[in-house]
Design an enzyme around this catalytic site. Structure first.
Site, PDB file in Angstrom:
ATOM      1  N   ASP A 118       2.086  -1.946 -72.502  1.00 21.15           N
ATOM      2  CA  ASP A 118       1.312  -1.386 -71.394  1.00 21.15           C
ATOM      3  C   ASP A 118       2.063  -1.557 -70.072  1.00 21.15           C
ATOM      4  OD1 ASP A 118      -0.777  -0.130 -70.048  1.00 21.15           O
ATOM      5  OD2 ASP A 118      -2.005  -1.954 -69.921  1.00 21.15           O
ATOM      6  N   HIS A 161      -6.523 -10.355 -69.272  1.00 17.96           N
ATOM      7  CA  HIS A 161      -6.086 -10.463 -70.664  1.00 17.96           C
ATOM      8  C   HIS A 161      -4.667 -10.997 -70.760  1.00 17.96           C
ATOM      9  CE1 HIS A 161      -5.710  -6.292 -69.051  1.00 17.96           C
ATOM     10  NE2 HIS A 161      -4.439  -6.550 -69.268  1.00 17.96           N
ATOM     11  N   ARG A 259      -1.123  -9.466 -56.980  1.00 22.12           N
ATOM     12  CA  ARG A 259      -1.972  -8.314 -57.299  1.00 22.12           C
ATOM     13  C   ARG A 259      -2.841  -8.735 -58.476  1.00 22.12           C
ATOM     14  NH1 ARG A 259      -1.973  -4.362 -61.173  1.00 22.12           N
ATOM     15  NH2 ARG A 259      -2.486  -2.223 -60.609  1.00 22.12           N
ATOM     16  N   ASP A 261      -4.651  -8.082 -61.217  1.00 21.44           N
ATOM     17  CA  ASP A 261      -4.783  -6.925 -62.097  1.00 21.44           C
ATOM     18  C   ASP A 261      -6.114  -6.924 -62.848  1.00 21.44           C
ATOM     19  OD1 ASP A 261      -3.501  -4.635 -63.628  1.00 21.44           O
ATOM     20  OD2 ASP A 261      -4.011  -6.001 -65.264  1.00 21.44           O
ATOM     21  N   GLU A 303      -7.060  -5.499 -57.537  1.00 25.33           N
ATOM     22  CA  GLU A 303      -6.903  -4.191 -58.172  1.00 25.33           C
ATOM     23  C   GLU A 303      -8.215  -3.900 -58.897  1.00 25.33           C
ATOM     24  OE1 GLU A 303      -5.852  -1.244 -61.378  1.00 25.33           O
ATOM     25  OE2 GLU A 303      -6.060  -3.359 -61.846  1.00 25.33           O
ATOM     26  N   HIS A 372       1.562   3.771 -60.252  1.00 21.98           N
ATOM     27  CA  HIS A 372       2.042   3.903 -61.632  1.00 21.98           C
ATOM     28  C   HIS A 372       0.945   4.385 -62.571  1.00 21.98           C
ATOM     29  CE1 HIS A 372      -0.156   0.215 -61.705  1.00 21.98           C
ATOM     30  NE2 HIS A 372      -0.110   0.209 -63.015  1.00 21.98           N
ATOM     31  N   ASP A 373      -0.309   4.355 -62.117  1.00 14.78           N
ATOM     32  CA  ASP A 373      -1.413   4.761 -62.988  1.00 14.78           C
ATOM     33  C   ASP A 373      -1.766   6.237 -62.794  1.00 14.78           C
ATOM     34  OD1 ASP A 373      -1.917   2.527 -64.565  1.00 14.78           O
ATOM     35  OD2 ASP A 373      -3.065   1.535 -62.986  1.00 14.78           O
ATOM     36  N   ARG A 497       1.473   8.333 -68.703  1.00 13.11           N
ATOM     37  CA  ARG A 497       1.670   7.791 -67.349  1.00 13.11           C
ATOM     38  C   ARG A 497       3.153   7.579 -67.068  1.00 13.11           C
ATOM     39  NH1 ARG A 497      -2.168   2.632 -67.401  1.00 13.11           N
ATOM     40  NH2 ARG A 497      -1.235   2.516 -69.463  1.00 13.11           N
TER      41      ARG A 497
HETATM   42  C1  GLC Z   1      -4.376  -2.071 -64.420  1.00 14.99           C
HETATM   43  C2  GLC Z   1      -2.990  -1.502 -64.395  1.00 14.99           C
HETATM   44  C3  GLC Z   1      -2.802  -0.590 -65.551  1.00 14.99           C
HETATM   45  C4  GLC Z   1      -3.041  -1.366 -66.828  1.00 14.99           C
HETATM   46  C5  GLC Z   1      -4.382  -2.088 -66.798  1.00 14.99           C
HETATM   47  C6  GLC Z   1      -4.475  -3.124 -67.879  1.00 14.99           C
HETATM   48  O1  GLC Z   1      -5.343  -1.098 -64.272  1.00 14.99           O
HETATM   49  O2  GLC Z   1      -2.755  -0.859 -63.182  1.00 14.99           O
HETATM   50  O3  GLC Z   1      -1.531  -0.014 -65.562  1.00 14.99           O
HETATM   51  O4  GLC Z   1      -3.017  -0.476 -67.913  1.00 14.99           O
HETATM   52  O5  GLC Z   1      -4.580  -2.782 -65.594  1.00 14.99           O
HETATM   53  O6  GLC Z   1      -3.735  -4.262 -67.537  1.00 14.99           O
END
Ligand code: GLC
Length: 623
Positions: A118, A161, A259, A261, A303, A372-373, A497
């Site tokens: 990912d 995670h 950040r 996440d 985020e 990046h998303d 992506r």
């Molecule tokens: C956040 C990231 C994304 C990732 C997700 C799971 O949303 O920006 O790219 O897939 O977290 O970690």
């Protein structure tokens, strides 16, 4: 001369109560014991913190608005795609400096699992760096170099995670109860089924559902994202202690901004969508207090790609005011930028921004047009109705438009994660390809080319003009197009992506630098210029809100920033039309003349209208 023990004690006195109350909100009676455990952990981390970083701590305490100032400019890139490795990034600082960058987010760089991961968001070890990029020593060295150049290093802390291959997950599978308790593992489908009744689909295409049967663990493991990303059980105080320790470890290695996440997902409650639970903010308050005590130079960025009413809590509402994240992504602003470009209409933008709650004045938005998303069309039905639109139809229009399917569309995007149940279609694509540059180059049409470049410029100017930290996304500064080579890489092929995560084209940067007449050169020169203008405008300090001024022309968005040093009015023409904007709305605030800060032109506001070129942005102050 204040000795170190006194410094630590003063900070503990100041932020200890925030820490304890955050812990109590999440862990109840277990809080005092955890507090004691954290205090000894913080004491050791403080003792281990380098003198350089302690100097930075003191400097930041003297300028707490460092992520709010108009000279804060962010850049986001993958270390390998940008410069091969961490060491390589240091060789590209000149490029960052030329853009005035003060904040560098290197995409996930801690050691991920092998194979599919990912984009690095499946971390196998938070204490080491992906060996393909370098080592922890390289990271510290890079952070030091960047700091010397006035650039803060930003790194992801993936909270929700870990990779299935992380030691905690390995030990959980081996049957160690301590580590099974770090996760959510269920013997049968009873609880997963009960939770799933109210859980949304995150990756409906390639990872449907939120639980994965694991043969070795003999259980259903909570996996919100991909099956190899195991959700952590944050209701377990041990998980908090682990992350507090990791946070301080990384801070002591030179990371300045974290950040956070997927933070919205960290606390699970049956019968809810398991996002934005109040405990998430208790945890953030506690994490922030830990940082304030040991490493006050550091900041947190949430985020949370969630709706406005939920999002605002990540910057601190109610009792958490001023006590959680310093920054949060403004997803709604990003979505509205693209929405207005597609529809050539700014009414929905006005409604969405006007309905948006004010943020605490000590915090900042991270503004962005691309990252990046994918782009998910987070347009609420209520906002849509306020602009005389129907939410579902409008979201469908935006997907069609950016997938290039809508008649006359200039965009070349790809559909990401089509959800057949609600027909949700998110979009992948680079800024330039979505803004029409790819199609214009293919058609060899000069008019289309100018429009596409002007759209990119408009997007960049809008994120620079909103206040906060504008995040430039690698490659967008030279208009890099979609890159389909991900299809040849087995671990990326299923995830489109990657089409907007191209390798940095340094030849194109050199060409753009050498010739400001090429498309890349025009974009780069415009961007550098506007960044320079931004840095000297006090109105762009993030403590000031951008407010909507009802626009007399639906193609033009008007924002005002009311600063004690004078008002700044921003006008953005989201259409390819030259617009005669009635001046009364400007005259009543700016008087009879104005200076347009980007071009330096003086405008008379005496005539009835003012001409705005196609896609032109204006930043006007009183003349
Ligand atoms: C956040 C990231 C994304 C990732 C997700 C799971 O949303 O920006 O790219 O897939 O977290 O970690």
């Amino acid at each position: 001369m204040v000795d170190e023990d006194t410094t630590f004690q003063l900070r503990l006195d100041r932020y200890g109560p925030d820490l304890l109350s955050g812990l109590a909100g999440a862990y109840g009676e277990a809080a005092p014991q955890l507090f004691e455990r954290l205090t000894s952990l913080m004491r050791s981390a403080f003792a281990a913190r380098s003198t350089d970083l302690k100097v930075l701590d003191e400097a930041r305490l003297l300028s707490p608005d460092w992520v709010q100032r108009p000279d804060a400019v962010g850049y986001v890139c993958y270390a390998d795609r940008f410069a091969g490795s961490l060491a390589g990034v240091a060789d590209r600082i000149d490029h960052l400096k030329s853009l005035g960058v003060s904040y560098l987010h290197l995409m996930p760089l801690l050691r991920p699992r092998e194979g599919e991961n990912d984009g690095g968001y499946a971390v196998a070890d938070y204490r080491s760096v992906d060996p393909r990029l370098g080592s922890m020593d390289d990271l510290t060295a890079l952070a030091t170099t960047l700091r010397g150049q006035g650039i803060s290093l930003v790194v992801d802390l993936v909270l929700n995670h870990v990779a299935r291959e992380h030691e905690w997950a390995v030990r959980a599978r081996a049957g160690e109860q301590k580590y099974r308790d770090y996760f959510h593992i269920f013997a049968d489908r009873t609880e997963p089924d009960a939770y799933e009744r109210t859980l949304p689909e995150i990756f409906p295409d390639f990872a449907p559902g939120s639980f994965t049967w694991d043969e070795e663990a003999q259980g259903w493991v909570w996996t919100t994202f991909n099956s190899y990303q195991w959700d952590l059980n944050w209701a377990n105080p041990d998980v908090f202690a682990e992350f507090a320790d990791l946070l301080l470890f990384l801070a002591n290695n030179g990371v300045e901004v974290f950040r956070l996440d997927a933070i919205a997902f960290t606390w699970k409650v049956l019968g809810t969508d398991c996002q934005n639970e109040p405990q998430v903010h208790e945890l953030t308050q506690a994490l922030r207090a830990v940082l304030r005590i040991v490493a006050p130079a550091c900041a947190l960025k949430a985020e949370a790609i969630v709706g406005p009413q939920d999002l605002i809590s990540y910057l601190g509402q109610g009792k958490h005011f001023g006590k959680v994240s310093d920054l949060a992504y403004h997803n709604s602003f990003m979505v509205q930028l693209w929405g207005a470009l597609a529809s050539r209409h700014t009414r929905l933008f006005e409604v969405a921004l006007s309905n948006f709650p004010d943020k605490p004045s000590s915090t900042s938005w991270a503004t962005y047009a691309r990252c990046h998303d994918d782009i998910g069309w987070a347009v609420s039905d209520t906002d849509a109705r306020g602009a005389y639109l129907e939410g579902h139809t409008h979201r469908a229009f935006l997907s069609e438009f950016y997938a290039g399917l809508y008649p006359g569309s200039f965009a070349r995007g790809l559909v990401f994660q089509h959800n057949p149940i609600n027909n949700d279609r998110r979009i992948s694509g680079t800024m330039a390809s979505l803004a029409g540059l790819e199609a214009a180059l293919e058609h060899g049409d000069q008019g289309q080319l100018s429009d596409a470049i002007a759209r990119v410029n408009l997007l960049h100017t809008a994120i620079l003009g909103f206040g906060g930290v504008p995040l430039l996304y690698m490659g967008d500064e030279i208009g890099q197009l979609n890159d389909h080579s991900y299809l040849d890489e087995p671990e990326h092929a299923a995830d489109n992506r990657w089409v907007h995560r191209p390798r940095m084209d340094w030849d194109a940067v050199a060409a753009a630098d050498a010739d400001p007449g090429t498309p890349g050169g025009r974009i780069l020169a415009g961007l550098r210029h506007t960044i320079g203008v931004r840095k000297r405008l006090p109105q762009l300090h993030a403590s000031i809100e951008s407010r909507v001024l009802p626009s007399p022309d639906s193609r033009v968005l008007l924002l005002t920033r009311n600063h004690p040093e004078g008002v700044l009015i921003e006008a953005y023409n989201f259409s390819e039309d030259a617009v005669e904007l009635p001046t009364y709305v400007l005259r009543s605030r700016l008087g009879d003349s104005a200076v347009e800060q980007i071009s330096g032109y003086d405008y008379s506001l005496a005539p009835e209208t003012l001409l705005i070129r196609p896609y032109q942005p204006l930043w006007l102050t009183a003349g």
